[in-house]
Design a protein around this motif. Structure first.
Motif, PDB file in Angstrom:
ATOM      1  N   GLY A  53       0.776  -1.233   0.000  1.00 51.79           N
ATOM      2  CA  GLY A  53       0.000   0.000   0.000  1.00 51.79           C
ATOM      3  C   GLY A  53       0.804   1.277   0.000  1.00 51.79           C
ATOM      4  N   TYR A  54       2.136   1.170  -0.168  1.00 53.23           N
ATOM      5  CA  TYR A  54       2.974   2.364  -0.166  1.00 53.23           C
ATOM      6  C   TYR A  54       3.049   3.016  -1.548  1.00 53.23           C
ATOM      7  N   LEU A  55       2.721   2.271  -2.584  1.00 56.18           N
ATOM      8  CA  LEU A  55       2.592   2.796  -3.938  1.00 56.18           C
ATOM      9  C   LEU A  55       1.296   2.290  -4.539  1.00 56.18           C
ATOM     10  N   GLN A  56       0.777   3.015  -5.504  1.00 58.09           N
ATOM     11  CA  GLN A  56      -0.380   2.537  -6.252  1.00 58.09           C
ATOM     12  C   GLN A  56      -0.221   2.911  -7.723  1.00 58.09           C
ATOM     13  N   GLN A  57      -0.799   2.091  -8.577  1.00 56.20           N
ATOM     14  CA  GLN A  57      -0.606   2.260 -10.019  1.00 56.20           C
ATOM     15  C   GLN A  57      -1.816   2.932 -10.656  1.00 56.20           C
ATOM     16  N   ASN A  58      -1.529   3.864 -11.556  1.00 57.93           N
ATOM     17  CA  ASN A  58      -2.576   4.505 -12.348  1.00 57.93           C
ATOM     18  C   ASN A  58      -2.942   3.552 -13.480  1.00 57.93           C
ATOM     19  N   PRO A  59      -4.179   3.068 -13.532  1.00 57.97           N
ATOM     20  CA  PRO A  59      -4.547   2.089 -14.563  1.00 57.97           C
ATOM     21  C   PRO A  59      -4.543   2.649 -15.983  1.00 57.97           C
ATOM     22  N   ASP A  60      -4.576   3.977 -16.117  1.00 59.81           N
ATOM     23  CA  ASP A  60      -4.615   4.584 -17.448  1.00 59.81           C
ATOM     24  C   ASP A  60      -3.245   4.604 -18.123  1.00 59.81           C
ATOM     25  N   ASP A  61      -2.209   5.060 -17.382  1.00 66.30           N
ATOM     26  CA  ASP A  61      -0.883   5.146 -18.004  1.00 66.30           C
ATOM     27  C   ASP A  61       0.130   4.177 -17.382  1.00 66.30           C
ATOM     28  N   LEU A  62      -0.335   3.376 -16.404  1.00 67.38           N
ATOM     29  CA  LEU A  62       0.479   2.357 -15.734  1.00 67.38           C
ATOM     30  C   LEU A  62       1.646   2.937 -14.934  1.00 67.38           C
ATOM     31  N   LYS A  63       1.607   4.237 -14.698  1.00 67.06           N
ATOM     32  CA  LYS A  63       2.628   4.842 -13.855  1.00 67.06           C
ATOM     33  C   LYS A  63       2.254   4.687 -12.379  1.00 67.06           C
ATOM     34  N   TYR A  64       3.223   4.919 -11.506  1.00 73.52           N
ATOM     35  CA  TYR A  64       3.014   4.724 -10.078  1.00 73.52           C
ATOM     36  C   TYR A  64       3.049   6.057  -9.333  1.00 73.52           C
ATOM     37  N   LYS A  65       2.333   6.094  -8.210  1.00 71.35           N
ATOM     38  CA  LYS A  65       2.352   7.259  -7.329  1.00 71.35           C
ATOM     39  C   LYS A  65       2.317   6.765  -5.882  1.00 71.35           C
ATOM     40  N   LEU A  66       2.595   7.670  -4.954  1.00 70.64           N
ATOM     41  CA  LEU A  66       2.603   7.306  -3.544  1.00 70.64           C
ATOM     42  C   LEU A  66       1.220   6.849  -3.097  1.00 70.64           C
ATOM     43  N   GLY A  67       1.200   5.821  -2.241  1.00 71.34           N
ATOM     44  CA  GLY A  67      -0.061   5.228  -1.813  1.00 71.34           C
ATOM     45  C   GLY A  67      -0.598   5.801  -0.522  1.00 71.34           C
ATOM     46  N   ILE A  68      -1.825   5.419  -0.211  1.00 65.93           N
ATOM     47  CA  ILE A  68      -2.533   5.943   0.956  1.00 65.93           C
ATOM     48  C   ILE A  68      -1.884   5.498   2.258  1.00 65.93           C
ATOM     49  N   LYS A  69      -1.158   4.374   2.245  1.00 62.68           N
ATOM     50  CA  LYS A  69      -0.518   3.890   3.477  1.00 62.68           C
ATOM     51  C   LYS A  69       0.454   4.935   4.033  1.00 62.68           C
ATOM     52  N   LEU A  70       1.148   5.635   3.139  1.00 63.87           N
ATOM     53  CA  LEU A  70       2.080   6.662   3.595  1.00 63.87           C
ATOM     54  C   LEU A  70       1.348   7.820   4.267  1.00 63.87           C
ATOM     55  N   PHE A  71       0.168   8.153   3.742  1.00 64.98           N
ATOM     56  CA  PHE A  71      -0.658   9.200   4.351  1.00 64.98           C
ATOM     57  C   PHE A  71      -1.098   8.775   5.748  1.00 64.98           C
ATOM     58  N   THR A  72      -1.490   7.498   5.865  1.00 62.94           N
ATOM     59  CA  THR A  72      -1.916   6.962   7.157  1.00 62.94           C
ATOM     60  C   THR A  72      -0.774   7.006   8.161  1.00 62.94           C
ATOM     61  N   LEU A  73       0.398   6.558   7.739  1.00 61.18           N
ATOM     62  CA  LEU A  73       1.559   6.572   8.625  1.00 61.18           C
ATOM     63  C   LEU A  73       1.944   7.996   9.016  1.00 61.18           C
ATOM     64  N   GLY A  74       1.893   8.905   8.051  1.00 64.21           N
ATOM     65  CA  GLY A  74       2.234  10.297   8.336  1.00 64.21           C
ATOM     66  C   GLY A  74       1.300  10.910   9.360  1.00 64.21           C
ATOM     67  N   ASN A  75       0.008  10.640   9.201  1.00 66.80           N
ATOM     68  CA  ASN A  75      -0.964  11.158  10.164  1.00 66.80           C
ATOM     69  C   ASN A  75      -0.726  10.581  11.551  1.00 66.80           C
ATOM     70  N   PHE A  76      -0.420   9.292  11.586  1.00 63.43           N
ATOM     71  CA  PHE A  76      -0.180   8.624  12.870  1.00 63.43           C
ATOM     72  C   PHE A  76       1.020   9.242  13.583  1.00 63.43           C
ATOM     73  N   VAL A  77       2.099   9.420  12.857  1.00 63.54           N
ATOM     74  CA  VAL A  77       3.307   9.994  13.447  1.00 63.54           C
ATOM     75  C   VAL A  77       3.053  11.428  13.906  1.00 63.54           C
ATOM     76  N   ALA A  78       2.413  12.212  13.056  1.00 63.13           N
ATOM     77  CA  ALA A  78       2.162  13.615  13.394  1.00 63.13           C
ATOM     78  C   ALA A  78       1.293  13.737  14.638  1.00 63.13           C
ATOM     79  N   LYS A  79       0.271  12.898  14.715  1.00 68.82           N
ATOM     80  CA  LYS A  79      -0.644  12.963  15.855  1.00 68.82           C
ATOM     81  C   LYS A  79       0.083  12.674  17.150  1.00 68.82           C
ATOM     82  N   HIS A  80       0.885  11.612  17.150  1.00 65.25           N
ATOM     83  CA  HIS A  80       1.534  11.216  18.391  1.00 65.25           C
ATOM     84  C   HIS A  80       2.700  12.121  18.750  1.00 65.25           C
ATOM     85  N   LEU A  81       3.401  12.621  17.768  1.00 64.60           N
ATOM     86  CA  LEU A  81       4.464  13.565  18.068  1.00 64.60           C
ATOM     87  C   LEU A  81       3.894  14.837  18.665  1.00 64.60           C
ATOM     88  N   ASP A  82       2.768  15.304  18.152  1.00 71.00           N
ATOM     89  CA  ASP A  82       2.146  16.514  18.667  1.00 71.00           C
ATOM     90  C   ASP A  82       1.684  16.315  20.099  1.00 71.00           C
TER      91      ASP A  82
END
Length: 257
Positions: A53-82
């Motif tokens: 879940g750290y990357l996901q593929q665009n089905p139209d051009d088959l390129k990759y982008k960052l996945g939602i798992k990184l967003f989840t982890l970032g939110n988790f870290v930010a919340k607890h650090l704060d």
């Protein structure tokens, strides 16, 4: 660096960080060229990251982008650090006031996790330490959070928990626990009276965010014999006040009772 680094993990990190410095979407060929790695190596790394879940593929051009798992982890870290950063000076002041150990915990995957522990001058040899996980049903910090979750979430959590008895005083009956949660909401604090460790008593209070949602709790832990009729009211008042100060710093709007 003197530490032994794992090359495959280093390469996976390079792939992820590449998206921060180039385009939001990249093909296997582009990643291969940027990192000077073979396409087969890049393909293996990408497919592993996509599977997790750290990357996901665009089905139209088959390129990759960052996945939602990184967003989840970032939110988790930010919340607890704060929370930890805001709570730390308040916790230290409380330890100096009570001369007892104080914990800060949050709920993660149906268990509490200790994210701060400041020991008093008479340090305890107890089960808790930063990063330690513990059940919600028999810890003061766990019950303080559980009491302020939605009814559906609390029911789900209790129904899925093992409700293990750690001592003869551990409450394991769901209906009895639910009655105790009502009392916690009314009084504003929770108690663990030798439920997870004999001789140990904890007083805990919930911490709320700017939306009024419970996100953590704070507790004072001490040998039961030290929390006598004279000191117990001081501990309860101190824990509730500290929890409110942390909540207020997080944007909580309600008044302290």
């Amino acid at each position: 660096m003197s530490e032994r680094l794992i090359q495959s993990i280093e390469r996976a990190a390079d792939v992820l960080e590449l998206f921060l410095s180039t385009n939001p979407e990249l093909s296997v060929k582009e990643i291969s060229q940027h990192l000077n790695l073979s396409k087969s190596t890049v393909h293996g790394i990408i497919k592993t990251l996509e599977h997790r879940g750290y990357l996901q593929q665009n089905p139209d051009d088959l390129k990759y982008k960052l996945g939602i798992k990184l967003f989840t982890l970032g939110n988790f870290v930010a919340k607890h650090l704060d929370v930890g950063k805001i709570a730390r000076p308040i916790i230290r002041d409380l330890v100096n006031e009570l001369n007892e150990t104080v914990h800060l915990v949050t709920l993660q995957r149906d268990e509490i996790i200790y994210i701060e522990k400041v020991e008093g001058p008479r340090a305890l040899t107890i089960y808790s330490h930063t990063g330690k996980r513990a059940p919600v049903h028999c810890t003061g910090v766990g019950k303080a959070i559980l009491a302020h979750l939605s009814e559906n979430e609390a029911d789900r959590l209790l129904s899925s928990a093992s409700l293990e008895a750690f001592t003869e005083y551990t409450m394991t009956d769901i209906n009895e626990i639910k009655q105790q949660l009502i009392s916690i909401r009314e009084t504003g604090y929770a108690v663990d009276d030798e439920e997870i460790e004999l001789g140990l008593k904890c007083i805990a209070a919930p911490i709320f965010n700017h939306k009024g949602n419970v996100i953590a709790s704070i507790s004072c832990a001490a040998p039961k014999m030290r929390l006598d009729e004279e000191k117990l009211p001081l501990v309860i008042a101190g824990i509730q006040r500290a929890a409110f100060e942390i909540s207020k710093a997080l944007g909580y709007k309600d008044e302290f009772i």
